[in-house]
Motif scaffolding. Sequence first.
Motif, PDB file in Angstrom:
ATOM      1  N   PRO A  50       0.800  -1.220   0.000  1.00  0.00           N
ATOM      2  CA  PRO A  50       0.000   0.000   0.000  1.00  0.00           C
ATOM      3  C   PRO A  50       0.838   1.278   0.000  1.00  0.00           C
ATOM      4  CG  PRO A  50       0.131  -0.875   2.223  1.00  0.00           C
ATOM      5  CD  PRO A  50       0.890  -1.831   1.338  1.00  0.00           C
ATOM      6  N   ALA A  51       0.293   2.304  -0.638  1.00  0.00           N
ATOM      7  CA  ALA A  51       0.853   3.653  -0.562  1.00  0.00           C
ATOM      8  C   ALA A  51      -0.303   4.632  -0.711  1.00  0.00           C
ATOM      9  CB  ALA A  51       1.909   3.881  -1.643  1.00  0.00           C
ATOM     10  N   GLY A  52      -0.092   5.863  -0.291  1.00  0.00           N
ATOM     11  CA  GLY A  52      -1.173   6.839  -0.395  1.00  0.00           C
ATOM     12  C   GLY A  52      -0.746   8.207   0.082  1.00  0.00           C
ATOM     13  N   ASN A  53      -1.615   9.186  -0.153  1.00  0.00           N
ATOM     14  CA  ASN A  53      -1.326  10.554   0.293  1.00  0.00           C
ATOM     15  C   ASN A  53      -2.347  11.062   1.303  1.00  0.00           C
ATOM     16  OD1 ASN A  53      -3.605  11.080  -1.237  1.00  0.00           O
ATOM     17  ND2 ASN A  53      -2.642  12.576  -2.591  1.00  0.00           N
ATOM     18  N   GLY A  54      -3.125  10.150   1.881  1.00  0.00           N
ATOM     19  CA  GLY A  54      -4.154  10.542   2.840  1.00  0.00           C
ATOM     20  C   GLY A  54      -5.536  10.533   2.244  1.00  0.00           C
ATOM     21  N   ASP A  55      -5.634  10.652   0.932  1.00  0.00           N
ATOM     22  CA  ASP A  55      -6.925  10.681   0.237  1.00  0.00           C
ATOM     23  C   ASP A  55      -6.965   9.678  -0.907  1.00  0.00           C
ATOM     24  OD1 ASP A  55      -9.488  11.574  -0.527  1.00  0.00           O
ATOM     25  OD2 ASP A  55      -8.646  13.052  -1.899  1.00  0.00           O
ATOM     26  N   ILE A  56      -5.874   9.582  -1.636  1.00  0.00           N
ATOM     27  CA  ILE A  56      -5.745   8.657  -2.758  1.00  0.00           C
ATOM     28  C   ILE A  56      -4.817   7.524  -2.335  1.00  0.00           C
ATOM     29  CG2 ILE A  56      -4.891   8.385  -5.122  1.00  0.00           C
ATOM     30  CD1 ILE A  56      -5.473  11.456  -5.417  1.00  0.00           C
ATOM     31  N   GLY A  57      -5.212   6.302  -2.621  1.00  0.00           N
ATOM     32  CA  GLY A  57      -4.392   5.155  -2.248  1.00  0.00           C
ATOM     33  C   GLY A  57      -4.127   4.254  -3.435  1.00  0.00           C
ATOM     34  N   LYS A 354     -12.192   3.927   6.645  1.00  0.00           N
ATOM     35  CA  LYS A 354     -13.114   2.802   6.761  1.00  0.00           C
ATOM     36  C   LYS A 354     -12.430   1.688   7.545  1.00  0.00           C
ATOM     37  CE  LYS A 354     -16.653   1.889   4.920  1.00  0.00           C
ATOM     38  NZ  LYS A 354     -17.312   1.194   6.006  1.00  0.00           N
ATOM     39  N   PHE A 355     -13.057   1.294   8.638  1.00  0.00           N
ATOM     40  CA  PHE A 355     -12.488   0.261   9.499  1.00  0.00           C
ATOM     41  C   PHE A 355     -12.316  -1.061   8.768  1.00  0.00           C
ATOM     42  CE2 PHE A 355     -17.057  -0.162   9.775  1.00  0.00           C
ATOM     43  CZ  PHE A 355     -17.288  -1.523   9.808  1.00  0.00           C
ATOM     44  N   ASN A 356     -13.190  -1.345   7.803  1.00  0.00           N
ATOM     45  CA  ASN A 356     -13.227  -2.645   7.135  1.00  0.00           C
ATOM     46  C   ASN A 356     -12.475  -2.612   5.807  1.00  0.00           C
ATOM     47  OD1 ASN A 356     -15.192  -0.855   6.253  1.00  0.00           O
ATOM     48  ND2 ASN A 356     -16.723  -2.423   5.835  1.00  0.00           N
ATOM     49  N   GLY A 357     -11.165  -2.359   5.893  1.00  0.00           N
ATOM     50  CA  GLY A 357     -10.346  -2.411   4.696  1.00  0.00           C
ATOM     51  C   GLY A 357      -9.707  -1.108   4.295  1.00  0.00           C
ATOM     52  N   SER A 358     -10.127   0.004   4.921  1.00  0.00           N
ATOM     53  CA  SER A 358      -9.609   1.315   4.547  1.00  0.00           C
ATOM     54  C   SER A 358      -9.748   1.476   3.030  1.00  0.00           C
ATOM     55  CB  SER A 358      -8.162   1.462   5.019  1.00  0.00           C
ATOM     56  OG  SER A 358      -7.678   2.757   4.784  1.00  0.00           O
ATOM     57  N   ILE A 359      -8.750   2.053   2.371  1.00  0.00           N
ATOM     58  CA  ILE A 359      -8.786   2.166   0.903  1.00  0.00           C
ATOM     59  C   ILE A 359      -7.811   1.166   0.274  1.00  0.00           C
ATOM     60  CG2 ILE A 359      -9.620   4.526   0.745  1.00  0.00           C
ATOM     61  CD1 ILE A 359      -6.736   5.507   0.551  1.00  0.00           C
ATOM     62  N   PHE A 360      -7.528   0.069   1.011  1.00  0.00           N
ATOM     63  CA  PHE A 360      -6.514  -0.884   0.553  1.00  0.00           C
ATOM     64  C   PHE A 360      -7.064  -2.294   0.344  1.00  0.00           C
ATOM     65  CE2 PHE A 360      -4.125   2.420   2.918  1.00  0.00           C
ATOM     66  CZ  PHE A 360      -3.520   2.979   1.804  1.00  0.00           C
ATOM     67  N   THR A 361      -8.357  -2.406   0.101  1.00  0.00           N
ATOM     68  CA  THR A 361      -8.918  -3.701  -0.277  1.00  0.00           C
ATOM     69  C   THR A 361      -8.390  -4.086  -1.662  1.00  0.00           C
ATOM     70  OG1 THR A 361     -10.839  -2.601  -1.237  1.00  0.00           O
ATOM     71  CG2 THR A 361     -11.028  -3.339   1.052  1.00  0.00           C
ATOM     72  N   ALA A 376     -12.326  -6.117  -6.266  1.00  0.00           N
ATOM     73  CA  ALA A 376     -11.697  -5.272  -5.246  1.00  0.00           C
ATOM     74  C   ALA A 376     -12.668  -4.296  -4.596  1.00  0.00           C
ATOM     75  CB  ALA A 376     -10.531  -4.506  -5.853  1.00  0.00           C
ATOM     76  N   ASP A 377     -13.906  -4.211  -5.094  1.00  0.00           N
ATOM     77  CA  ASP A 377     -14.926  -3.381  -4.442  1.00  0.00           C
ATOM     78  C   ASP A 377     -15.504  -4.070  -3.209  1.00  0.00           C
ATOM     79  OD1 ASP A 377     -14.758  -1.331  -6.306  1.00  0.00           O
ATOM     80  OD2 ASP A 377     -16.257  -2.237  -7.621  1.00  0.00           O
ATOM     81  N   TYR A 378     -15.233  -5.346  -3.056  1.00  0.00           N
ATOM     82  CA  TYR A 378     -15.833  -6.093  -1.956  1.00  0.00           C
ATOM     83  C   TYR A 378     -15.188  -5.710  -0.620  1.00  0.00           C
ATOM     84  CZ  TYR A 378     -17.405  -9.726   1.158  1.00  0.00           C
ATOM     85  OH  TYR A 378     -17.957 -10.384   2.228  1.00  0.00           O
ATOM     86  N   ARG A 379     -16.047  -5.530   0.377  1.00  0.00           N
ATOM     87  CA  ARG A 379     -15.616  -5.429   1.765  1.00  0.00           C
ATOM     88  C   ARG A 379     -16.786  -5.889   2.628  1.00  0.00           C
ATOM     89  NH1 ARG A 379     -13.196  -0.476   2.892  1.00  0.00           N
ATOM     90  NH2 ARG A 379     -13.063   0.131   0.695  1.00  0.00           N
ATOM     91  N   ARG A 380     -16.515  -6.765   3.576  1.00  0.00           N
ATOM     92  CA  ARG A 380     -17.577  -7.179   4.494  1.00  0.00           C
ATOM     93  C   ARG A 380     -18.085  -5.967   5.252  1.00  0.00           C
ATOM     94  NH1 ARG A 380     -16.529 -12.406   8.272  1.00  0.00           N
ATOM     95  NH2 ARG A 380     -14.618 -11.267   8.656  1.00  0.00           N
ATOM     96  N   TRP A 381     -19.385  -5.938   5.499  1.00  0.00           N
ATOM     97  CA  TRP A 381     -20.086  -4.878   6.239  1.00  0.00           C
ATOM     98  C   TRP A 381     -20.250  -3.595   5.439  1.00  0.00           C
ATOM     99  CZ3 TRP A 381     -22.562  -7.202   9.889  1.00  0.00           C
ATOM    100  CH2 TRP A 381     -21.983  -8.289  10.559  1.00  0.00           C
ATOM    101  N   GLY A 382     -19.841  -3.612   4.172  1.00  0.00           N
ATOM    102  CA  GLY A 382     -20.239  -2.569   3.253  1.00  0.00           C
ATOM    103  C   GLY A 382     -19.743  -1.167   3.563  1.00  0.00           C
ATOM    104  N   THR A 684     -10.217  -7.259   5.506  1.00  0.00           N
ATOM    105  CA  THR A 684      -8.780  -7.080   5.384  1.00  0.00           C
ATOM    106  C   THR A 684      -8.460  -5.897   4.460  1.00  0.00           C
ATOM    107  OG1 THR A 684      -8.466  -9.471   5.657  1.00  0.00           O
ATOM    108  CG2 THR A 684      -6.641  -8.229   4.712  1.00  0.00           C
ATOM    109  N   PRO A 685      -7.555  -4.973   4.860  1.00  0.00           N
ATOM    110  CA  PRO A 685      -6.860  -4.935   6.152  1.00  0.00           C
ATOM    111  C   PRO A 685      -7.749  -4.363   7.253  1.00  0.00           C
ATOM    112  CG  PRO A 685      -6.138  -3.102   4.784  1.00  0.00           C
ATOM    113  CD  PRO A 685      -7.061  -3.926   3.933  1.00  0.00           C
ATOM    114  N   ASP A 686      -7.814  -5.068   8.363  1.00  0.00           N
ATOM    115  CA  ASP A 686      -8.631  -4.688   9.513  1.00  0.00           C
ATOM    116  C   ASP A 686      -7.946  -3.542  10.257  1.00  0.00           C
ATOM    117  OD1 ASP A 686     -10.036  -4.476  11.863  1.00  0.00           O
ATOM    118  OD2 ASP A 686      -9.513  -6.458  12.618  1.00  0.00           O
ATOM    119  N   GLN A 687      -8.555  -2.351  10.182  1.00  0.00           N
ATOM    120  CA  GLN A 687      -7.932  -1.174  10.786  1.00  0.00           C
ATOM    121  C   GLN A 687      -8.062  -1.141  12.305  1.00  0.00           C
ATOM    122  OE1 GLN A 687      -6.026   0.985   8.590  1.00  0.00           O
ATOM    123  NE2 GLN A 687      -6.421  -1.036   7.733  1.00  0.00           N
TER     124      GLN A 687
END
Length: 764
Positions: A50-57, A354-361, A376-382, A684-687
């Motif tokens: 993962p990499a990012g600038n706080g908004d874009i990952g 987002k607790f359920n994967g952040s922007i790194f699903t 890659a749009d999938y994340r449990r709990w939506g 995953t990744p669980d924040q």
Amino acid sequence: MKNTICHYLLIGIALILGLAQCQQSNVHSNISNTDVVWETPSENSLGAMPAGNGDIGISLWVEKNGDLLFYVSKTDAWSENGRLLKLNKIRLTLSPNPFKVGNTFLQKLVVKDGLIFIEGGAKEDKTSINVWVDANHPVIELDIKSLKPISAKITTEPWRVNKRVITNTTELHSAYGIHGKGASKVIVEKDSILNSIDNNLVWLHRNNRSIWKENLKLQGLEEYTKNAIDPILHNTFGGLVRSNQLVKTSPTTLKTTNPVNNISASVHILTLNSSTEEKWLTQINQNANSIELKSRKDRLKNHKNWWQSFWKQSYIHVSTQNESEKERVFNISRGYNLQRYMNACSGRGNSPIKFNGSIFTVDTEDLVGEFQGLNADYRRWGGAYWWQNTRLPYWSMLESGDFELMKPLFKMYKDALPIRKFATKTYYNHEGAFFPETMFFWGNYVDANYGRDRSKLPLGMTENLFIRYYWQGGLEVSLMMLDYYSFTKDEDFLNETLLPVVTEIIHFFDKHWERDENGKILFDPAMALETYNKAINPLPEIVGIHKVCSELLKLPTSSTSSLQKKQWQRLISELPEIPLGEVDGKKVLAPAHEYSGKQNVENPELYAIFPYRVYGMGKPDLELARRTFEKRAVKGTGGWQQNAIKAAILGLTEEASKLTSTNFNTKNNAYRFPTMWGPNFDWTPDQDHGSVALIALQRMLLQYDEDQILLFPAWPKDWDVDFKLFSPDNTTIEASFKNGKIENLNVNPKSKKQNIKIITSTSE
């Protein structure tokens, strides 16, 4: 004489500057130990970095065929269904390809600089790539250098190419709340790939419909829609790829016309509420042109400076001389810094983490088991936010001084305040604002939790028993805002965000329940978190209101009124006693005065320790709190379970270090990057998993409350550490602990040193 004085003055200044440079060098040297280095390509997207600038990952990997791929994400890419989507997948192919299996290969996350470095090929044709998400601009940059001329191709690989209905029952969980009994079909709309005449690859996703209005209508809030703006209708997000060395050969492909030694490519990203696609396209072109007018070299320098300042701002570096523990302790230090890195990569956008994967699903095409074969749009709990889960990354940001990263969370609550006031008045006919435990970013329950069949439910009552009377999050976000102000003394935040939000939350808790015959608030009906769905006088509400009102009373008189203070003082006086019980004939804290309907695995009674800090080191009844912790029903760690934090606050060194170490040494073996924790209870990744460990490690070193700062209250004597952390009143504390002793302590401002009490294992 004057020359001599100047000479010694210059020497003194040089020594000071040298010491400062040495300290900075040590910080950067220590953080470089966190670098993640791979010497072989990855198998697939489960090996993404993962990499990012706080908004874009980005989630980037190099496959065995030598292709470099990455998913692109953004914190506010909200779809028409209220799901947080990826933007696209991008592939870079080089020819001859230096990264294919058999060649030397290196991929490194350079944590100090916030970039990914890749190198491969034989000595005479070595090729290197820097990939960085500009810390100061909305663009992803690729810089390719080769000793021998190479050809390159960049392609976009969208997967939302056709409108479709989600039928897979597992995938439907990614649309949590809008699927299920009584719901319409969940339809995924397709992206638009624009075939513009210029040399750009352009794509976008534009919401031409929205679930927002129906969501409010279901919940009896249709009147609110008449004067409010739909937050997801016409939300448009996408990107533009271009390079001076490549030309467009199709709407999804750029190629070099001749082999070259140097290639730079840019992926510009934009989210915009736009009435037309054309307006979005005009804006992203303007943004790209403006950014590219700036020197690329200067932008990279400024990008590195941002990251280096971030790591200098605060740090924790842990080590040990115990040979048998070195790897385990190294993983603690690395895990702390990598989780903080991920927070920084995703915490400066228009929406909270987002607790359920952040922007790194990533996709699960190659994940064996129940979740295999999902995009890659999938994340449990939506797409909804759970307060219990959302809060955990943010509690870690106070002591690390990452105040900028907290602002999107507070903004979400401030922006949702009008609809929560409207809902409170509509449902309960009194003033104030309550916030649901599970809510879309605009502040409303998700449909399924509220319940679609209203025939047996009164207005405002949820069908979901886990959250029916669960409004505790409002109190906790209030305390977090108060702590934020205590740390920063940000007067604008106090007057524009904290007081407007927190006073309405307190109004709700004041107005919502009757008083008993003794004039005390009778919290009934109520619940003790999600664990007991029936409770009278739950402990979290009692200690939460007391703590929040106590902190409100400390605010400057210039910002608060005498009427407000009377309300806060009165509320404290009207609270019932903290509930107590007995276990094995000994007194312990209880979840509530009365409670039943156990349905989850939390320990509500421990909210008196964290987050509300009624009990802890240096406070009365420590043994009562420790006994309660020892007798707790749920003893595990991992995911959002907070036992490590509570052990640290209670000064239980052995328990705190064991639980914190367990979290940091957990590895999801299906994924390559060390901090792709999970999925645990979420995804995953669980924040939450990493954030619990961050908070616990910080509280093992430093605890704050009232005017007192405790240092090393739960620190093992055989762990060495260098740290710099924050405490209230814009105070920073730097210290080293080596071989069981404090080697140095630097407090800024120095006047705050009188507030510090040092507690170490050797002095207990």
